[in-house]
Motif scaffolding. Structure first.
Motif, mmCIF file in Angstrom:
data_model
loop_
_atom_site.group_PDB
_atom_site.id
_atom_site.type_symbol
_atom_site.label_atom_id
_atom_site.label_comp_id
_atom_site.label_asym_id
_atom_site.label_seq_id
_atom_site.Cartn_x
_atom_site.Cartn_y
_atom_site.Cartn_z
ATOM 1 N N ILE C 49 0.836 -1.209 0.000
ATOM 2 C CA ILE C 49 0.000 0.000 0.000
ATOM 3 C C ILE C 49 0.870 1.258 0.000
ATOM 4 C CG2 ILE C 49 -0.238 0.101 2.554
ATOM 5 C CD1 ILE C 49 -3.127 0.992 0.301
ATOM 6 N N GLY C 50 1.963 1.253 0.761
ATOM 7 C CA GLY C 50 2.789 2.452 0.879
ATOM 8 C C GLY C 50 3.752 2.607 -0.288
ATOM 9 N N GLY C 51 4.400 1.514 -0.665
ATOM 10 C CA GLY C 51 5.414 1.583 -1.705
ATOM 11 C C GLY C 51 4.826 1.539 -3.103
ATOM 12 N N PHE C 52 4.010 0.521 -3.364
ATOM 13 C CA PHE C 52 3.436 0.391 -4.711
ATOM 14 C C PHE C 52 2.344 1.431 -4.949
ATOM 15 C CE2 PHE C 52 4.467 -4.441 -4.731
ATOM 16 C CZ PHE C 52 5.779 -4.131 -5.012
ATOM 17 N N ALA C 53 1.371 1.500 -4.023
ATOM 18 C CA ALA C 53 0.220 2.381 -4.254
ATOM 19 C C ALA C 53 0.500 3.816 -3.828
ATOM 20 C CB ALA C 53 -1.005 1.843 -3.514
ATOM 21 N N GLY C 54 1.593 4.026 -3.061
ATOM 22 C CA GLY C 54 1.959 5.388 -2.677
ATOM 23 C C GLY C 54 1.026 6.022 -1.656
ATOM 24 N N GLN C 55 0.263 5.210 -0.919
ATOM 25 C CA GLN C 55 -0.623 5.752 0.108
ATOM 26 C C GLN C 55 0.057 5.607 1.462
ATOM 27 O OE1 GLN C 55 -3.581 7.141 -1.050
ATOM 28 N NE2 GLN C 55 -2.563 6.617 -2.972
ATOM 29 N N LEU C 56 0.285 6.734 2.141
ATOM 30 C CA LEU C 56 1.024 6.680 3.399
ATOM 31 C C LEU C 56 0.114 6.188 4.512
ATOM 32 C CD1 LEU C 56 3.860 9.069 3.850
ATOM 33 C CD2 LEU C 56 2.964 7.843 5.797
ATOM 34 N N ASP C 57 -0.031 4.891 4.593
ATOM 35 C CA ASP C 57 -0.958 4.285 5.541
ATOM 36 C C ASP C 57 -0.341 4.209 6.934
ATOM 37 O OD1 ASP C 57 -3.529 2.166 5.433
ATOM 38 O OD2 ASP C 57 -2.086 1.820 7.039
ATOM 39 N N LEU C 58 -1.084 4.698 7.926
ATOM 40 C CA LEU C 58 -0.610 4.620 9.310
ATOM 41 C C LEU C 58 -1.568 3.774 10.146
ATOM 42 C CD1 LEU C 58 0.579 8.312 9.880
ATOM 43 C CD2 LEU C 58 1.974 6.314 9.387
ATOM 44 N N PHE C 107 -14.164 8.932 -1.080
ATOM 45 C CA PHE C 107 -14.228 10.375 -0.908
ATOM 46 C C PHE C 107 -12.912 11.064 -1.251
ATOM 47 C CE2 PHE C 107 -17.719 8.731 1.581
ATOM 48 C CZ PHE C 107 -18.744 9.483 1.050
ATOM 49 N N GLY C 108 -12.036 10.323 -1.880
ATOM 50 C CA GLY C 108 -10.831 10.934 -2.423
ATOM 51 C C GLY C 108 -9.829 11.393 -1.377
ATOM 52 N N LEU C 109 -9.758 10.723 -0.229
ATOM 53 C CA LEU C 109 -8.757 11.107 0.773
ATOM 54 C C LEU C 109 -7.377 10.743 0.278
ATOM 55 C CD1 LEU C 109 -10.054 10.273 4.298
ATOM 56 C CD2 LEU C 109 -10.486 12.210 2.836
ATOM 57 N N LYS C 110 -6.477 11.725 0.350
ATOM 58 C CA LYS C 110 -5.130 11.485 -0.144
ATOM 59 C C LYS C 110 -4.126 12.042 0.844
ATOM 60 C CE LYS C 110 -6.338 11.652 -4.893
ATOM 61 N NZ LYS C 110 -6.662 12.603 -5.925
ATOM 62 N N GLU C 111 -2.884 11.659 0.634
ATOM 63 C CA GLU C 111 -1.759 12.273 1.311
ATOM 64 C C GLU C 111 -1.996 12.420 2.814
ATOM 65 O OE1 GLU C 111 -1.406 15.714 -1.141
ATOM 66 O OE2 GLU C 111 -0.742 14.561 -2.844
ATOM 67 N N VAL C 112 -1.907 13.671 3.308
ATOM 68 C CA VAL C 112 -1.948 13.855 4.762
ATOM 69 C C VAL C 112 -3.295 13.422 5.331
ATOM 70 C CG1 VAL C 112 -2.711 16.268 4.772
ATOM 71 C CG2 VAL C 112 -1.310 15.421 6.617
ATOM 72 N N TRP C 113 -4.363 13.578 4.560
ATOM 73 C CA TRP C 113 -5.695 13.224 5.078
ATOM 74 C C TRP C 113 -5.839 11.724 5.193
ATOM 75 C CZ3 TRP C 113 -7.320 17.287 7.258
ATOM 76 C CH2 TRP C 113 -7.015 18.537 6.717
ATOM 77 N N TYR C 114 -5.282 10.989 4.264
ATOM 78 C CA TYR C 114 -5.331 9.532 4.372
ATOM 79 C C TYR C 114 -4.499 9.075 5.573
ATOM 80 C CZ TYR C 114 -4.960 4.612 3.318
ATOM 81 O OH TYR C 114 -5.011 3.245 3.415
ATOM 82 N N ALA C 115 -3.307 9.662 5.722
ATOM 83 C CA ALA C 115 -2.448 9.302 6.849
ATOM 84 C C ALA C 115 -3.166 9.564 8.170
ATOM 85 C CB ALA C 115 -1.135 10.084 6.780
ATOM 86 N N LEU C 116 -3.821 10.728 8.265
ATOM 87 C CA LEU C 116 -4.528 11.075 9.502
ATOM 88 C C LEU C 116 -5.711 10.142 9.761
ATOM 89 C CD1 LEU C 116 -4.549 14.926 9.073
ATOM 90 C CD2 LEU C 116 -3.621 13.718 11.045
ATOM 91 N N ALA C 117 -6.472 9.868 8.698
ATOM 92 C CA ALA C 117 -7.647 9.011 8.885
ATOM 93 C C ALA C 117 -7.219 7.636 9.387
ATOM 94 C CB ALA C 117 -8.426 8.882 7.574
ATOM 95 N N THR C 118 -6.090 7.115 8.864
ATOM 96 C CA THR C 118 -5.684 5.780 9.276
ATOM 97 C C THR C 118 -5.124 5.772 10.694
ATOM 98 O OG1 THR C 118 -3.645 6.136 8.037
ATOM 99 C CG2 THR C 118 -5.326 4.785 6.997
ATOM 100 N N ILE C 119 -4.342 6.823 11.052
ATOM 101 C CA ILE C 119 -3.805 6.806 12.424
ATOM 102 C C ILE C 119 -4.927 7.078 13.413
ATOM 103 C CG2 ILE C 119 -3.058 9.222 12.749
ATOM 104 C CD1 ILE C 119 -0.441 7.926 13.945
#
Lengths: 246, 290, 326
Positions: C49-58, C107-119
């Motif tokens: 998810i982080g490397g291939f898809a580029g989503q900074l999942d926390l 809902f198109g969460l990306k970058e910092v918002w995706y990281a925040l939603a997951t943490i």
């Protein structure tokens, strides 16, 4: 209506499309057709709504009203990847290449989503690279390409997906006159040999007037003229729009 | 479930007061992210560290917590300026992932430096001018919280004035609108970024000095402050100071209601719930950067 | 799949098989390398998810916690063998991730918002299990002490867990290779580089990201179940956002999208940090984490592509490559 459009089928038909951003009307009841097999130029001063129109057609924006038909089928509000799979390809105004991928891999992405069998993917990639003249660069990383190569790769990616209609957003921007002539030759070849319908948004007038068989002019979200390049260039409303915009 | 009206009013009052502080803390982030588009994932840790510095100065100099502001305000400006120059500036043109990554590094670093310096037990400021309570009908309001709320609102509107009416504020906003144009007009864009980052940190210092008059701090406190600030920025950060203040108040009251009607242990959970609702109802695209 | 691509994996695993004997089966050292393997599994899974898809999942802490609780609750309440519990853990994690991921990508969460939603999901779950007395609650719940039992998967030493996690790491790396070679891999890389352009080539961006998230959360949930077996209890603190952060750090430092570097980096960095902790950790608590923070910042400033670019340079010195590698 122009003679050259009569009796031909519209591959893309935009009917009464309106798109607003807050108070700003980016497109106002725009009617717009692209006919099967033609090369159409879409021009207009800055802020005329050309890229917005592309974004509505390819599903990135949902219009407030109006419909988009592709090959007679209503595609309004469908997701971009669905529209792509139906046969519309596109290059972007600001070309952001797949930096971490090689040229071959980048082209493969397009092929993978449109060719069913696995062997077909490799064949399609090879064919497109050969056609665009990118074979020598196929193992180069996209981040090491120059502007011309980037634009060619973007074109190759889109073509690998076998589009019936290809929307090109400012593909000539930033190129030298020699490079533009090369590009015109390539686009004509794509149009004639593969039968791909082309629709180009462009600022470079010389380029658009040279390559287009037909031109549509947008100004502040309204279509103000349509016809052959020669006719449009003499149209008073078009001249006013461009002079007014300076 | 029976809840007395008194308790409800008391918790709403507490919520409104703390909401002002939330807004002030988030304003630092709103400046950095909303105006300058700089992602600082360690924002909450900056708050936590400012609280510790308040505690440390108050303790070692023997002065009331709120007076430490005289030192922490400039210290934190310099701190922000230097952190920007040394760390964030290096990745300012890199993809968002690098900016998030590098500030996550900062987050881990600050959190554990605080742990190393002050250990895990919570610390509190011993002396403050702001003691006593005020009775408003049946609601009891501690002076410290009331003053903190008032200071927060005053600072917020002062900042609003700076951003809208001064030459500095106008050039900040011009830079955020169009970097290249601002550079052509003679604005040193990189320095502007650093200055705004420093200013955002100074605002945190003000908040921290007053928060410490009624709260303790521990090394893990940063995460909640950080998430809280991001939620507020998501809710109203791009709508200027009033948007931030309104969002802060909504969060404060929501938390007060949660404590009244459910479990106080889950009080931070309500913030995340609101965060999810905000993300849900805001139209797509508003949250993507660039 | 190209058999040649699997050769490094076989070498990697065979070498690691000899680690416990080399350490003389010393329980303390084996425990350390077992934890290293745990992180290696999660980091390798995160790479999808982080490397291939580029989503900074926390969200790793959430999936680990759910893994602990799914396996632990089945075992404690209904005496279900962890062999089933481990699989159940993966499924529960996938289910949770799918709900979060569907909403986030819809809902198109990306970058910092995706990281925040997951943490945020980690913290919410921790609070939730703290309040949910039937399953969670503030006290530890111990797993049955049945050492040496295959049914209960409980052992007096850590060596069996080491080999189980090693097998899981092999599976995780194999899945990485498989994804990278498949259509999904190309779709994910394209989405990472430029989501709009990818969509215009027919890539279903939402679906590809969701698939990546589900693969990653399954592996992480399974690893979480093993984490609880090693610890011997379940507790809300196992919903740990520091696991989330550590995994992201190791994944980024290792090199986003490369297959062997992230787990290899776990071995190097974790060993160093463990050394720091055992030597000066008594005076400076958290010194190993300070080390992580600094390494992450330094890496991003000086070698943004991560340790993988260093490894690549090293290997190029000894083996001229025919093509550039992405």
């Amino acid at each position: 209506m122009m003679n050259l459009s009569r009796g031909r089928d519209a591959i893309l038909e935009v009917k009464g499309v309106t798109k607003r951003f807050g108070g700003l009307v980016a497109l106002n009841k725009v009617d717009f057709q692209v006919f099967q097999g033609e090369i159409l130029g879409l021009i207009g001063p800055n802020g005329a709504g050309k890229t917005t129109l592309f974004n509505v057609v390819t599903g990135f924006y949902k219009p407030e009203s109006g419909k988009v038909y592709f090959k007679g089928r209503d595609i309004t509000g469908k997701l971009p990847h669905v529209i792509s799979r139906l046969g519309i390809g596109r290059t972007f105004q600001v070309v952001k290449p797949f930096y971490g991928l090689t040229v071959e891999e980048a082209v493969k992405v397009g092929a993978y989503n449109h060719v069913k069998e696995k062997e077909g993917v490799g064949r399609r990639v090879k064919e497109v690279l050969e056609f665009i003249g990118l074979t020598p660069l196929s193992n180069r990383l996209c981040k090491h390409l120059n502007l011309v190569e980037i634009k060619r790769t973007a074109l190759a990616q889109a073509l690998a997906a076998k589009p019936d209609l290809l929307l090109l957003d400012e593909i000539a921007a930033g190129l030298t006159p020699t490079e533009i002539n090369e590009l015109i030759k390539l686009l004509r070849k794509i149009n004639s040999e593969w039968g791909t319908t082309l629709c180009l948004v462009e600022h470079v007038m010389k380029f658009i007037m040279n390559i287009s068989q037909r031109v549509t002019v947008l100004h502040y979200g309204v279509k103000i003229a349509e016809g052959t390049p020669q006719k449009v260039a003499r149209d008073k409303k078009v001249i006013d729009a461009y002079l007014g915009a300076v | 479930m029976f809840v007395s009206l008194n308790l409800l009013l008391q918790n709403i009052a507490n919520g409104l007061l703390i909401g002002c502080v939330y807004a002030l803390v988030a304003m630092g982030l709103a400046l950095q992210f909303g105006v300058m588009n700089v992602i600082n994932f360690a924002h909450g840790e900056f708050v936590m560290l400012a609280m510790y510095i308040t505690f440390f100065l108050s303790f070692s100099l023997g002065i009331p917590g709120e007076l430490t502001l005289l030192f922490t305000f400039p210290i934190y400006f310099v701190f922000g300026y230097v952190v920007y120059k040394l760390v964030i500036d290096k990745v300012i043109d890199a993809p968002a992932v690098s900016q998030i990554g590098i500030t996550i590094g900062l987050l881990i670093l600050l959190q554990n430096l605080a742990l190393a310096a002050w250990k895990a037990e919570p610390k509190a400021v011993q002396s403050t001018f702001l003691t006593g309570k005020i009775n408003l009908g049946s609601v009891v309001v501690p002076v410290s919280r009331l003053v903190t709320a008032v200071v927060s609102v005053v600072v917020l509107f002062l900042l609003n004035w700076v951003l809208n009416k001064t030459y500095f504020g106008v050039s900040v906003r011009a830079t955020s609108d169009d970097m290249r144009a601002a550079a052509l007009m003679g604005v040193n864009v990189r320095r502007m970024y650093a200055v705004v980052f420093g200013l955002g940190c100074s605002i945190i210092a003000i908040a921290a000095a007053f928060i410490m008059t009624f709260q303790q701090v521990n090394p893990l406190a940063g995460l909640t402050w950080g998430l809280l600030s991001w939620v507020i920025v998501a809710m109203g950060g791009l709508g200027g100071v009033t948007g931030v203040l309104a969002s802060g108040l909504i969060l404060g009251v929501a938390e007060g209601l949660e404590i009244t009607f459910w479990d106080p242990r889950a009080s931070t959970a309500i913030i995340y719930l609101i965060f999810i609702l905000v993300l849900w109802f805001k139209p797509k695209g508003l949250f993507g950067r660039r | 799949m190209d058999i040649d691509k699997l050769k490094p994996l076989v070498v990697f695993v065979v070498v690691l098989c000899f680690l416990p004997p080399i350490l003389g089966f010393n329980n303390y050292y084996v425990l350390i390398v077992t934890y290293i393997l745990f992180y290696a599994v999660v980091v390798s899974a995160w790479n999808i998810i982080g490397g291939f898809a580029g989503q900074l999942d926390l969200g790793a802490g959430a999936y680990v916690g759910l893994g602990c609780y799914a396996m632990g609750t089945l075992l404690i309440k209904w005496n279900v063998t962890p062999w089933i519990g481990i699989i159940a853990s993966g499924i529960v994690s996938v289910f949770f991730a799918a709900v979060i991921g569907y909403a986030a990508f819809r809902f198109g969460l990306k970058e910092v918002w995706y990281a925040l939603a997951t943490i945020a999901s980690v913290v919410v779950l921790q609070k939730f299990f703290l309040v949910w007395e039937e399953v969670g609650g503030p006290a530890e719940r111990y797993l049955p002490v049945k050492y040496g039992s295959i049914y209960y998967l409980r052992f007096a030493t850590y060596t069996p867990y080491y080999y189980i996690l090693l097998a899981l790491l092999a599976i995780s790396i194999f899945i990485n290779i498989w994804v990278r070679e498949s259509k999904l891999g190309f779709d994910l890389l394209a989405v990472r580089e430029n989501e709009e352009a990818a969509e215009m080539l027919g890539v279903d961006a939402r679906m590809s990201k969701l698939k990546a998230l589900m693969i990653y959360s399954f592996l992480t949930g399974v690893a979480g179940a093993l984490y609880a077996l090693i610890a011997g209890y379940i507790h809300p603190s196992q919903f740990d956002n520091s696991i989330s952060l550590e995994v992201a750090v190791l994944g980024i430092v290792g090199g986003l999208g490369s297959i062997y570097s992230p787990p290899a980096s776990v071995f190097i960095l974790h060993t160093l940090s463990e050394y720091l902790r055992s030597t000066i950790g008594a005076w400076i608590p958290g010194v190993h984490l300070i080390f992580y923070g600094v390494v992450l910042m330094v890496t991003l400033i000086f070698i943004p592509e991560g340790l993988s670019s260093l490894f690549k340079k090293l290997s190029l010195k000894y083996k001229p490559s025919k093509r550039e590698i992405g």
